[in-house]
Design an enzyme around this catalytic site. Sequence first.
Site, PDB file in Angstrom:
ATOM      1  N   SER A  14      -7.346  39.180   3.577  1.00 57.47           N
ATOM      2  CA  SER A  14      -6.074  39.775   3.968  1.00 57.47           C
ATOM      3  C   SER A  14      -6.119  41.278   3.741  1.00 57.47           C
ATOM      4  CB  SER A  14      -4.936  39.149   3.157  1.00 57.47           C
ATOM      5  OG  SER A  14      -3.686  39.444   3.731  1.00 57.47           O
ATOM      6  N   ALA A  15      -5.800  42.056   4.773  1.00 57.68           N
ATOM      7  CA  ALA A  15      -5.972  43.512   4.736  1.00 57.68           C
ATOM      8  C   ALA A  15      -5.095  44.196   3.691  1.00 57.68           C
ATOM      9  CB  ALA A  15      -5.673  44.103   6.119  1.00 57.68           C
ATOM     10  N   HIS A  16      -3.913  43.671   3.419  1.00 54.49           N
ATOM     11  CA  HIS A  16      -2.986  44.399   2.549  1.00 54.49           C
ATOM     12  C   HIS A  16      -3.372  44.339   1.075  1.00 54.49           C
ATOM     13  CE1 HIS A  16      -0.347  41.133   0.758  1.00 54.49           C
ATOM     14  NE2 HIS A  16      -0.995  40.444   1.676  1.00 54.49           N
ATOM     15  N   GLN A  64      -8.572  38.168  -2.826  1.00 52.67           N
ATOM     16  CA  GLN A  64      -8.558  39.187  -3.885  1.00 52.67           C
ATOM     17  C   GLN A  64      -9.884  39.931  -4.020  1.00 52.67           C
ATOM     18  OE1 GLN A  64      -5.975  40.248  -5.688  1.00 52.67           O
ATOM     19  NE2 GLN A  64      -4.502  38.773  -4.882  1.00 52.67           N
ATOM     20  N   GLY A  98      -4.192  35.756   4.767  1.00 52.94           N
ATOM     21  CA  GLY A  98      -4.930  34.763   4.007  1.00 52.94           C
ATOM     22  C   GLY A  98      -4.334  33.368   4.085  1.00 52.94           C
ATOM     23  N   THR A  99      -3.021  33.271   4.132  1.00 54.39           N
ATOM     24  CA  THR A  99      -2.390  31.948   4.174  1.00 54.39           C
ATOM     25  C   THR A  99      -2.758  31.206   5.451  1.00 54.39           C
ATOM     26  OG1 THR A  99      -0.549  32.584   2.748  1.00 54.39           O
ATOM     27  CG2 THR A  99      -0.170  30.748   4.246  1.00 54.39           C
ATOM     28  N   THR A 152      -1.064  36.809  21.322  1.00 53.60           N
ATOM     29  CA  THR A 152      -1.465  38.192  21.575  1.00 53.60           C
ATOM     30  C   THR A 152      -1.902  38.848  20.276  1.00 53.60           C
ATOM     31  OG1 THR A 152       0.123  38.333  23.391  1.00 53.60           O
ATOM     32  CG2 THR A 152      -0.720  40.411  22.492  1.00 53.60           C
ATOM     33  N   CYS A 211       4.160  35.382  -4.163  1.00 57.40           N
ATOM     34  CA  CYS A 211       4.632  34.355  -3.234  1.00 57.40           C
ATOM     35  C   CYS A 211       5.597  33.384  -3.903  1.00 57.40           C
ATOM     36  CB  CYS A 211       3.450  33.579  -2.658  1.00 57.40           C
ATOM     37  SG  CYS A 211       2.202  34.640  -1.905  1.00 57.40           S
TER      38      CYS A 211
END
Length: 375
Positions: free
Chosen positions: A200-202, A180, A71-72, A238, A328
Amino acid sequence: MTRIYFDNAATTAIDPQVLDAMLPYLQNGFGNPSSIYSFGRETRLAIENSRKSVAKILNAHPAEIFFTSGGTESSNTAITASVRDLGCKHIITSAIEHHATLHTVEYLDNRDEAKVSYVNVLPNGHIDLEHLEQLLASTEEKTLVTLMHANNEIGNITDLHAVGNLCKMYNAIFHSDTVQTIGHFPLDLRSTPVHFISGSAHKFHGPKGAGLLYINENVHIKPYIHGGGQERNMRAGTENVYGIVGFAKALQIATDKLEEESAHIQSIKYYMIEQLKKNIKGVSFNGDPMGRSNYTVLNVSFPKSEKSEMLLMNLDMDGICASGGSACTSGAQQGSHVIRAINSNPNQIPVRFSFSKYNTKEEVDVVVEKLKTLI
C-alpha cells in the site's frame, strides 16, 4: 499548537516529489487508459512505466505486478483466490495478523469453504515456526499460509524465506501482507519463495488508495473484481492513474534513500526507548523492539493509573498523534487484538509510536516530557 505525528504505521505524509509526479495526471493528463486516442495512450504509458519501475525495484516481472486500491483489497484477493481457484481447503494464519487477513479467513471458515488453523505466537510476538511446520505436516489438504512480514502494531519481522521454504516443503501456497515493509525493506521477489504479497503506497509517503498485489508467474487465478479488462483482465475498473504513478514514484524515492533514511528512523526509535526507560518508571515494550523488528514501530506499555487511562486522548489534546493499535480498529472498544495475544496484563496501557523520515529526536524529547506529566 505544533503537531507531532508519531503514527506513521497508520499512514504517512505524502512526499512533495510524489505529489509533483501525480499532478500532471490530476490536471491535463486525465485520459482514460482504455481509450485509443492520445490522451488515453499517454495515461496507459504512465501506468506501464510505473509497473516496470515497481517490478524492477522488487526484482519481479512486470506481468506479476497488479495495481489495486490498497493492502486490504490485495490481501482479500490473494486469500480468496487461493481457496476458490487454487484448491486450498486449509488456511494457516496467526492471531496477530491485520484484520484484512483475519476477517477474510474467518469469513471463509464460517462459510465452510476452508478450515482455519492459528499458528502459535511466542511471548515476544514472533511466530512459532516449529508449530507452523507441525500444522503443515498434520494436514493432507492443500494449504494456504498467510503471515505478515512485519506486524503493524508491534513491528515484529517474520522471516519470509523460512516460512516460504516450509511452504515449499509441504506444497503450500504462501501469501504475505508486506504492507508495513514495502518501501522500508529491500524485497527480492525473484529469490523469495512467496506466491502473493500485498502492499500500500500510503505507508511509504505515497497516496492513499493505491496498492499492489504481486502474483507469482507460476500462479494462475481468476479475477476478484469483474467488469472491463483492466490490469490484464485481473482487476476490473478504470485505473487510478495518478495513484499508480504516485505509488511508483514513492517506492523509487524510498528505495534510493533507504540506507540513509532507515538509519535515521531507527536512531529515533532507539533514542525513544532510551529516554522512556530513563524517565518513566514501570515502562515496558511489546514485541521484540531491539531484535527482529521493524525500525519504524515501537509499542510501549505504560503502567495503568487514573491519568494514564486517558493517555491517548491527553496526548491528542497536546497535538501528539499516536495510537493504541491499528488505525482500522481505532473506534473499537475491546483494545488491540495483537496486544491481547502476547500480553494480557490489565494493568498496562499500550501505545504505538511509529516514525518516518520527517521525525526528529527533538520531537521525542517533547513527547517524553509530556508523558512524564501524564503517567
